[in-house]
Motif scaffolding. Structure first.
Motif, mmCIF file in Angstrom:
data_model
loop_
_atom_site.group_PDB
_atom_site.id
_atom_site.type_symbol
_atom_site.label_atom_id
_atom_site.label_comp_id
_atom_site.label_asym_id
_atom_site.label_seq_id
_atom_site.Cartn_x
_atom_site.Cartn_y
_atom_site.Cartn_z
ATOM 1 N N ILE A 154 -4.757 -0.351 -6.855
ATOM 2 C CA ILE A 154 -4.284 -0.943 -5.605
ATOM 3 C C ILE A 154 -3.916 -2.409 -5.817
ATOM 4 C CG2 ILE A 154 -4.784 -1.235 -3.170
ATOM 5 C CD1 ILE A 154 -4.876 1.694 -4.304
ATOM 6 N N ALA A 155 -4.726 -3.107 -6.599
ATOM 7 C CA ALA A 155 -4.454 -4.518 -6.864
ATOM 8 C C ALA A 155 -3.105 -4.702 -7.550
ATOM 9 C CB ALA A 155 -5.574 -5.112 -7.721
ATOM 10 N N ALA A 156 -2.725 -3.761 -8.401
ATOM 11 C CA ALA A 156 -1.439 -3.862 -9.094
ATOM 12 C C ALA A 156 -0.273 -3.785 -8.111
ATOM 13 C CB ALA A 156 -1.321 -2.760 -10.138
ATOM 14 N N VAL A 157 -0.393 -2.944 -7.091
ATOM 15 C CA VAL A 157 0.667 -2.839 -6.076
ATOM 16 C C VAL A 157 0.743 -4.121 -5.260
ATOM 17 C CG1 VAL A 157 1.509 -1.530 -4.097
ATOM 18 C CG2 VAL A 157 0.393 -0.330 -5.983
ATOM 19 N N VAL A 158 -0.423 -4.645 -4.879
ATOM 20 C CA VAL A 158 -0.458 -5.904 -4.130
ATOM 21 C C VAL A 158 0.161 -7.038 -4.950
ATOM 22 C CG1 VAL A 158 -1.991 -7.653 -3.142
ATOM 23 C CG2 VAL A 158 -2.435 -5.225 -2.729
ATOM 24 N N ALA A 159 -0.168 -7.082 -6.245
ATOM 25 C CA ALA A 159 0.375 -8.137 -7.104
ATOM 26 C C ALA A 159 1.892 -8.056 -7.206
ATOM 27 C CB ALA A 159 -0.246 -8.048 -8.494
ATOM 28 N N PHE A 160 2.426 -6.838 -7.258
ATOM 29 C CA PHE A 160 3.879 -6.676 -7.279
ATOM 30 C C PHE A 160 4.505 -7.248 -6.008
ATOM 31 C CE2 PHE A 160 7.291 -3.976 -5.536
ATOM 32 C CZ PHE A 160 8.325 -4.361 -6.384
ATOM 33 N N LEU A 161 3.946 -6.905 -4.850
ATOM 34 C CA LEU A 161 4.491 -7.389 -3.586
ATOM 35 C C LEU A 161 4.349 -8.899 -3.446
ATOM 36 C CD1 LEU A 161 3.153 -4.594 -1.212
ATOM 37 C CD2 LEU A 161 5.531 -4.923 -1.937
ATOM 38 N N ALA A 162 3.278 -9.452 -4.018
ATOM 39 C CA ALA A 162 3.054 -10.899 -3.933
ATOM 40 C C ALA A 162 3.902 -11.678 -4.919
ATOM 41 C CB ALA A 162 1.575 -11.207 -4.190
ATOM 42 N N GLY A 163 4.374 -11.020 -5.967
ATOM 43 C CA GLY A 163 5.078 -11.701 -7.033
ATOM 44 C C GLY A 163 6.579 -11.780 -6.832
ATOM 45 N N PRO A 164 7.279 -12.409 -7.751
ATOM 46 C CA PRO A 164 8.719 -12.625 -7.600
ATOM 47 C C PRO A 164 9.536 -11.345 -7.574
ATOM 48 C CG PRO A 164 7.965 -13.268 -9.798
ATOM 49 C CD PRO A 164 6.743 -13.034 -8.980
ATOM 50 N N ASP A 165 9.059 -10.286 -8.224
ATOM 51 C CA ASP A 165 9.821 -9.036 -8.244
ATOM 52 C C ASP A 165 9.729 -8.260 -6.938
ATOM 53 O OD1 ASP A 165 10.648 -9.517 -10.834
ATOM 54 O OD2 ASP A 165 9.030 -8.341 -11.736
ATOM 55 N N GLY A 166 8.800 -8.655 -6.050
ATOM 56 C CA GLY A 166 8.641 -7.944 -4.788
ATOM 57 C C GLY A 166 9.375 -8.571 -3.627
ATOM 58 N N GLY A 167 10.214 -9.548 -3.883
ATOM 59 C CA GLY A 167 10.826 -10.313 -2.806
ATOM 60 C C GLY A 167 11.786 -9.551 -1.920
ATOM 61 N N TRP A 168 12.354 -8.447 -2.406
ATOM 62 C CA TRP A 168 13.303 -7.688 -1.604
ATOM 63 C C TRP A 168 12.658 -6.474 -0.941
ATOM 64 C CZ3 TRP A 168 17.197 -8.778 1.036
ATOM 65 C CH2 TRP A 168 18.197 -7.861 1.393
ATOM 66 N N VAL A 169 11.349 -6.327 -1.115
ATOM 67 C CA VAL A 169 10.597 -5.252 -0.458
ATOM 68 C C VAL A 169 9.982 -5.844 0.801
ATOM 69 C CG1 VAL A 169 8.751 -3.555 -0.680
ATOM 70 C CG2 VAL A 169 10.095 -4.210 -2.697
ATOM 71 N N ASN A 170 10.354 -5.310 1.949
ATOM 72 C CA ASN A 170 9.939 -5.910 3.210
ATOM 73 C C ASN A 170 9.830 -4.827 4.278
ATOM 74 O OD1 ASN A 170 9.216 -7.985 4.962
ATOM 75 N ND2 ASN A 170 11.330 -8.470 5.504
ATOM 76 N N GLY A 171 8.791 -4.923 5.103
ATOM 77 C CA GLY A 171 8.609 -3.973 6.196
ATOM 78 C C GLY A 171 8.288 -2.567 5.731
ATOM 79 N N GLN A 172 7.663 -2.449 4.562
ATOM 80 C CA GLN A 172 7.387 -1.132 3.993
ATOM 81 C C GLN A 172 5.895 -0.812 4.029
ATOM 82 O OE1 GLN A 172 10.086 0.820 3.077
ATOM 83 N NE2 GLN A 172 11.101 -0.958 4.012
ATOM 84 N N ASN A 173 5.613 0.484 4.049
ATOM 85 C CA ASN A 173 4.248 0.973 3.903
ATOM 86 C C ASN A 173 4.196 1.751 2.597
ATOM 87 O OD1 ASN A 173 1.733 2.206 4.016
ATOM 88 N ND2 ASN A 173 1.886 2.732 6.179
ATOM 89 N N ILE A 174 3.619 1.151 1.584
ATOM 90 C CA ILE A 174 3.574 1.774 0.261
ATOM 91 C C ILE A 174 2.262 2.529 0.133
ATOM 92 C CG2 ILE A 174 3.564 1.356 -2.224
ATOM 93 C CD1 ILE A 174 5.237 -1.127 -1.707
ATOM 94 N N ARG A 175 2.358 3.828 0.007
ATOM 95 C CA ARG A 175 1.162 4.653 -0.122
ATOM 96 C C ARG A 175 0.769 4.729 -1.598
ATOM 97 N NH1 ARG A 175 4.015 7.414 3.802
ATOM 98 N NH2 ARG A 175 4.791 8.992 2.359
ATOM 99 N N ALA A 176 -0.262 4.019 -1.940
ATOM 100 C CA ALA A 176 -0.765 3.993 -3.325
ATOM 101 C C ALA A 176 -1.874 5.035 -3.428
ATOM 102 C CB ALA A 176 -1.269 2.592 -3.674
ATOM 103 N N ASP A 177 -1.463 6.279 -3.614
ATOM 104 C CA ASP A 177 -2.430 7.384 -3.525
ATOM 105 C C ASP A 177 -2.259 8.418 -4.643
ATOM 106 O OD1 ASP A 177 -0.088 8.647 -2.852
ATOM 107 O OD2 ASP A 177 -0.747 9.330 -0.876
ATOM 108 N N GLY A 178 -1.486 8.089 -5.676
ATOM 109 C CA GLY A 178 -1.305 9.019 -6.771
ATOM 110 C C GLY A 178 -0.544 10.275 -6.409
ATOM 111 N N GLY A 179 0.171 10.262 -5.291
ATOM 112 C CA GLY A 179 0.947 11.429 -4.879
ATOM 113 C C GLY A 179 0.191 12.380 -3.974
ATOM 114 N N LEU A 180 -0.919 11.936 -3.405
ATOM 115 C CA LEU A 180 -1.721 12.801 -2.542
ATOM 116 C C LEU A 180 -0.991 13.191 -1.266
ATOM 117 C CD1 LEU A 180 -4.519 14.112 -1.978
ATOM 118 C CD2 LEU A 180 -5.170 11.956 -0.883
ATOM 119 N N VAL A 181 -0.325 12.207 -0.630
ATOM 120 C CA VAL A 181 0.349 12.429 0.642
ATOM 121 C C VAL A 181 1.855 12.306 0.428
ATOM 122 C CG1 VAL A 181 0.593 11.653 3.022
ATOM 123 C CG2 VAL A 181 -1.629 11.504 1.898
ATOM 124 N N TRP A 182 2.589 13.297 0.881
ATOM 125 C CA TRP A 182 4.046 13.299 0.709
ATOM 126 C C TRP A 182 4.700 12.767 1.974
ATOM 127 C CZ3 TRP A 182 6.305 14.796 -3.888
ATOM 128 C CH2 TRP A 182 5.443 15.394 -4.825
#
Length: 269
Positions: free
Chosen positions: A241-269
């Motif tokens: 989960i921390a890796a996903v948060v770090a992506f959104l907080a970092g420079p590569d996440g700047g164009w991701v906005n208003g999204q709900n990213i389900r970090a669940d290993g594919g549990l919920v489709w």
């Protein structure tokens, strides 16, 4: 600036993606929150996080971050109190000023509470606690953050996959997290003009060890069943989960906005 803090700042790798950035993380002493503090600090951010009552694990996180060359401070604050939320941000202002940082770049609302009870047996006290910590507190931490965030800042709120995959005995918990998601969408619209992104990360079942939310609320059999339902055949880890948060907080996440990213290993489709 004290000697320990100076040493921590000097050891940051100049190429770190969050070098020079400041972050506040709620609920950062254990589990997913602790992993987020460690990851953001490893990526170069100066991090302030709160803990509720148990100082020992918070001090461990601070020590681990310092040993790795990062910067983190722990602040005791009960998020159910608006006065203590204000105190958390005031303390963060002071810590950031000590290292010459002016303003806030990242807010992560990770703190949460979970009581698993049947719909018809949920007490008013349990309902109020979940709404206070999971919905009311992040609403007001976001309010305080908005006054401090520099243009181009990031807000990342942690929800849960159960807002899309409802489970029995979790009605008040799911409702509190659904409210947080709606706060996030409105904030996305209000803050976009300043270049501030607002996103939600929804972890699936995450094994944060003994005393963690998942182990406290489920049995070994239930956790094994859920792991088998995941295409990757395992539960999540706080570092996932921390890796996903770090992506959104970092420079590569700047164009991701208003999204709900389900970090669940594919549990919920």
């Amino acid at each position: 600036m004290d000697q320990d803090t100076s040493a921590a700042v000097s050891q940051r790798a100049p190429g770190s993606p969050l070098a020079g950035r400041t972050a506040i993380v709620t609920g950062g002493s254990r589990g997913i929150g602790g992993a987020i503090v460690r990851r953001l600090a490893a990526d170069g951010a100066a991090v302030v996080f709160n803990y509720s009552t148990n100082e020992a694990p918070a001090k461990e996180v601070v020590a681990e971050v310092a040993a790795a060359g990062g910067t983190a401070w722990a602040v005791q604050a009960e998020l159910g109190s608006l006065d203590q939320i204000e105190g958390l941000f005031t303390a963060a202002d002071q810590h950031f000023a000590e290292i010459g940082a002016d303003g806030l770049d990242i807010l992560v609302n990770s703190a949460g509470t979970f009581v698993r009870t049947p719909f018809g047996e949920t007490s008013e006290a349990a309902y109020d606690e979940m709404m206070a910590i999971n919905a009311k507190a992040p609403f007001f931490t976001m309010q305080h953050a908005v006054r401090r965030l520099r243009d181009g800042g990031r807000i990342i709120n942690l929800s849960t996959v159960t807002t899309r995959w409802p489970r029995v005995h979790e009605s008040a918990y799911i409702a509190s997290k659904a409210a947080l998601e709606q706060f996030s969408w409105v904030a996305t619209r209000e803050l976009g003009g300043r270049g501030i992104t607002v996103n939600v990360v929804s972890p699936g079942p995450t094994d944060s060890g003994a005393g963690g939310m998942l182990q406290s609320a489920t049995t070994d059999a239930i956790r094994a069943e859920v792991a088998n339902q995941t295409p990757l055949n395992r539960l999540g880890l706080p570092t996932d989960i921390a890796a996903v948060v770090a992506f959104l907080a970092g420079p590569d996440g700047g164009w991701v906005n208003g999204q709900n990213i389900r970090a669940d290993g594919g549990l919920v489709w």
